[in-house]
Scaffold this active site. Structure first.
Site, short mmCIF file in Angstrom:
data_model
loop_
_atom_site.label_atom_id
_atom_site.label_comp_id
_atom_site.label_asym_id
_atom_site.label_seq_id
_atom_site.Cartn_x
_atom_site.Cartn_y
_atom_site.Cartn_z
N ASP A 1 0.84 -1.21 0.00
CA ASP A 1 0.00 0.00 0.00
C ASP A 1 0.87 1.25 0.00
O ASP A 1 2.06 1.22 -0.38
CB ASP A 1 -0.97 -0.06 1.20
N LYS B 1 -4.08 -1.08 -6.74
CA LYS B 1 -5.13 -0.39 -5.96
C LYS B 1 -5.01 1.08 -6.31
O LYS B 1 -4.01 1.72 -5.97
CB LYS B 1 -4.90 -0.64 -4.47
N TRP B 2 -6.00 1.59 -7.03
CA TRP B 2 -5.96 2.97 -7.55
C TRP B 2 -6.77 3.85 -6.59
O TRP B 2 -8.00 3.82 -6.60
CB TRP B 2 -6.57 2.99 -8.95
N ASP B 3 -6.05 4.64 -5.78
CA ASP B 3 -6.70 5.38 -4.70
C ASP B 3 -6.93 6.84 -5.12
O ASP B 3 -6.34 7.34 -6.09
CB ASP B 3 -5.79 5.31 -3.47
N ASN C 1 -7.86 10.42 -2.71
CA ASN C 1 -8.17 10.74 -1.32
C ASN C 1 -8.60 12.16 -0.98
O ASN C 1 -8.38 12.61 0.14
CB ASN C 1 -6.97 10.36 -0.45
N CYS D 1 -10.40 2.78 -5.35
CA CYS D 1 -10.54 3.13 -3.95
C CYS D 1 -10.60 4.65 -3.88
O CYS D 1 -9.94 5.33 -4.67
CB CYS D 1 -9.32 2.60 -3.21
N ASP E 1 -13.10 2.23 4.09
CA ASP E 1 -11.95 2.14 4.99
C ASP E 1 -12.35 1.54 6.32
O ASP E 1 -11.50 1.17 7.12
CB ASP E 1 -11.36 3.54 5.23
C1 DGJ Z 1 -7.04 5.44 1.75
C2 DGJ Z 1 -7.40 4.01 1.48
O1 DGJ Z 1 -8.77 3.84 1.56
C3 DGJ Z 1 -6.65 3.11 2.45
O2 DGJ Z 1 -7.04 1.78 2.26
C4 DGJ Z 1 -5.18 3.28 2.23
O3 DGJ Z 1 -4.83 2.82 0.95
C5 DGJ Z 1 -4.81 4.74 2.39
N1 DGJ Z 1 -5.63 5.61 1.58
C6 DGJ Z 1 -3.37 4.97 2.06
O4 DGJ Z 1 -3.03 6.29 2.12
#
Ligand code: DGJ
Length: 729
Positions: free
Chosen positions: A367, A477-479, A481, A527, A549
């Protein structure tokens, strides 16, 4: 034939396996909604419409026709300005400052199959036999705007898709202000509105409330579909349940800001609509240009909410998700995020993976924190090169070590973002969304790259492709945030600034299309701080999404139940994490966490090296059991039995397509003294077959399990759970 045109009555009748949808051309020119609901055999649907004069305050657009008012006529795609006072689906601003539009029928065609939507995700067909499409052209003759309404009937899959394209065939530029993907007028308001609303870590709670006069809507203004609202609403006829009654769902294949709602008018009809959020939206359409809206997917079921959900599940699993993982079993994974956060090195990762491999885990996911100088969340997004201090041998070394353990290697990225403290930002400060002279508001110490820019899109395609080529990476896993602020682009002229958020989505879709098609062997999971972008648009590119999360087993009951209203289980990532849970501090047993997580794409999100031998034995069994039920969970039919929103118990079950296998999960949140004895009635089985409860010699009739049920499991603790598997004899 799924689409019939009755030329004498100027009426279109669209039929899926279980649905009829009809509209007519009033006065030969105004598309007027006639019916949506349970399939009707006959073709005489024009008889359904009775027009009579309404003593309202409504103007009459056609001289001499006192029975026709746009204000009371049920519309198919209402414009604005000529006497329909309800909320329009379409609004343009013309060069003379006016917004009055008069859309009239010009022509139509019926074609086999389904056309792709340029630059946008959409439901697709694999052969032209699977669908028929009606395209109906409306023209605003003064401006030369041509609005084409597209309806695709997915006959067997029981769904109708709608989208709209607007072409400027006039000589002057026009500003589009509102271009919803669909609108229709239901004849009455005797429905409840169902929506999926929540927050970060509490995504997609189910809310249901009766319609009332006026506007009721949900929306996202965040530049993504969001944790707070999901681009979906349904109307349930009063009294409709999980298993019975008429339910009408509309879902938008789009990942940006959206609007969905219902307006109940003076005569208690209900206008249902969904599309791009008109708030802060505008699109300048030059002469000769065309604008395409996202697609809305309409599903009707007479079999309650569960019936509607199963139609969406099958449609989205098989004709929205793409690629080789669409039909492939998804690997059991372990992700290091909650095990290490940013504090890891290659040995630590290898140690976790090594236990994972011993226990049967198939994929190790590295991650956040492997790149740039990233030791916390204050820097380095955008610098997609390895953090040599943590991983001196690079991704090759880590991936090699994982592969040697017999596991595949996966990697986290957050390509859409840039940290102000990064080499990328120092080199290209204008590459983020921003408005000149205004403060650049940060979220999680990061800014959003301006994906409306072709150069930024190209940079991402090259950089992320470079990373994926640098090591044997089989999962991403393409996040993403944070949400958008100061939505503006340095490359767009002032009159196009309101296009930025939608252009961002088109840019993102372009990047995803290029990268996912260049790496067909990679499994992509999306994500956004968990489920902040769990929508059909993203599923077109990445067949699974990190659901939330929040990995607490009790919270997950609501999150996974709510998500299942629209989305297939094969789209939901569900992991066991450690206790006390990092989000809510709750302690639940490994068994209960397992039962909930095994109801999705299963994995672990904790430090496996800390497990006792006893825990390892439980985990080994969980993984073996999950592998045995995986096809059933990922590709079977899903039935909801008890809702976490209605009581202390949640249960759901999976049934194989041939109805020979099924699995039930039953969770009781709090234990209560001297509770009544409950019955657990199953669904979806074959009433004429017998089933054995695995692990026992008890045989039950399918009819018995469904109509009489079995004694509900009982527990002597809080958070008790049971998993029951049945196999046909
Ligand atoms: C948010 C994601 O939902 C988490 O699972 C994790 O990947 C964090 N970001 C990492 O910064």
């Amino acid at each position: 034939m799924a689409i019939h045109y009755d030329a004498s009555n100027r009426l279109f009748h669209l039929q899926t396996a279980g649905t009829s949808y009809a509209f007519e051309l009033v006065e030969g020119r105004y598309p007027s909604h006639v019916y949506w609901g349970r399939r009707i055999r006959g073709q005489q649907l024009h008889r359904l419409v009775e027009r009579s004069m309404r003593p309202s305050f409504s103007p009459l657009p056609v001289p001499g026709r006192h029975d026709l008012s746009f204000d009371t006529m049920p519309h198919e795609y209402p414009g604005y300005g000529n006497s329909d006072y309800r909320s329009p689906a379409f609004e343009a601003r013309y060069n003379n400052g006016s917004s009055v539009t008069d859309l009239q029928y010009e022509s139509h065609e019926i074609i086999s199959g389904k056309l792709a939507l340029p630059g946008l995700p959409a439901v697709y067909v694999e052969s032209d036999h699977e669908a028929q499409t009606l395209r109906i052209k409306l023209r605003d003759s003064l401006s030369g705007l041509v609005v084409t309404l597209s309806y695709t009937v997915m006959e067997k899959l029981d769904a109708i898709t709608r989208s709209v394209s607007i072409s400027n065939e006039g000589s002057e530029a026009v500003e589009l202000r509102r271009v919803l993907s669909m609108s229709l007028d239901m004849p009455d308001d005797r429905y409840d509105l169902l929506q999926l609303s929540g927050a970060w870590s509490r995504e997609r709670d189910v809310y249901r409330s009766p319609l009332r006069p006026g506007m009721q809507s949900i929306e996202s203004r965040r530049g993504s579909s969001s944790h707070m609202q999901n681009p979906f609403i349904a109307l349930l006829e009063h009294g409709a349940t999980e298993d019975t009654g008429s339910v009408y769902g509309v879902s938008l294949v789009y990942s940006g800001s959206f609007l969905a709602g219902v307006e109940v008018d003076q005569f208690r009809t209900a206008r249902l609509f969904i599309g791009i959020n008109p708030f802060d939206f505008g699109w300048r359409l030059e002469a000769g240009e065309t604008f395409q809206t996202p697609e809305a997917v309409l599903v009707y079921s007479p079999d309650g909410l569960g019936g509607m959900s199963r139609i969406y599940h099958e449609l989205y699993r098989t004709r929205l998700c793409r690629g080789q993982y669409r039909d492939a079993e998804r690997p059991v994974l372990v992700n290091n995020w909650e095990a290490t956060y940013f504090d890891f090195d290659a040995d630590k990762l290898e140690a976790i993976a090594s236990v994972g491999s011993e226990l049967g885990i198939e994929l190790f996911v590295l991650d956040d924190g492997w790149f740039g100088r990233r030791n916390d969340d204050t820097s380095s997004l955008g610098d997609w090169f390895v953090n040599e201090q943590k991983l001196p041998g690079g991704l090759q070394d880590v991936a090699g070590r994982i592969n040697k353990l017999g596991m595949r290697f996966g990697l986290w990225v957050e390509p859409e973002m840039v940290s102000p403290d990064s080499e990328l930002y120092r080199a290209h400060p204008d590459w983020c969304l921003h408005v000149p002279g205004r403060y650049r508001t940060e979220g999680r110490q990061q800014l959003i790259l301006d994906l409306s820019r072709p150069d930024v899109q190209q940079h991402l395609i090259e950089t992320i492709s470079g990373v994926l080529n640098s090591a044997p990476i089989s999962y991403v896993k393409w996040d993403m945030n944070r949400n958008m602020t100061e939505i503006g682009s340095a490359l767009l002229p002032p009159e196009r600034q309101r296009e930025t958020a939608h252009r961002y989505m088109l840019g993102l879709y372009n990047v995803l299309e290029k990268i996912t098609s260049a790496f067909p062997n990679v499994l992509f999971e999306s994500c956004s701080g968990g489920g902040g972008r769990f929508d059909p648009g993203i599923l077109y590119y990445m067949p699974q999404t990190w659901t939330s999360d929040n990995t607490d087993a009790v919270s997950r009951l609501r999150i996974q139940y709510g998500t299942s209203i629209v989305y297939p289980v094969s789209a939901m990532g569900a992991h066991i994490s450690e206790v006390p849970n990092h989000q809510v501090g709750r302690i639940t047993s490994l068994e209960t966490r397992g039962h909930v997580a095994m109801s999705g794409n299963f994995g672990y999100e904790l430090d496996l090296t800390k497990f006792s031998d006893e825990d390892k034995a439980i985990v080994r069994n969980q993984i073996a059991e999950y592998k045995a039920i995986r096809p059933l969970v990922q590709f079977g039919d899903f039935y909801r039995l008890h809702s976490p929103f209605e009581g202390n118990v949640t249960s759901w079950m999976f049934v194989s397509k041939d109805r020979t296998e099924s699995m039930v999960v039953y969770v009781q949140v709090l234990n209560e003294p001297n509770e009544p004895l409950g019955r657990l009635k199953l669904k979806g089985l074959d009433p004429s077959r017998d089933y054995r409860l695995i692990g026992t010699d008890r045989i039950y009739g399918g009819d018995e399990l469904m109509y009489a049920g079995i004694a509900a499991p009982r527990f002597n603790r809080d958070f008790g759970s049971a998993m029951l598997r049945f196999v046909a004899e």
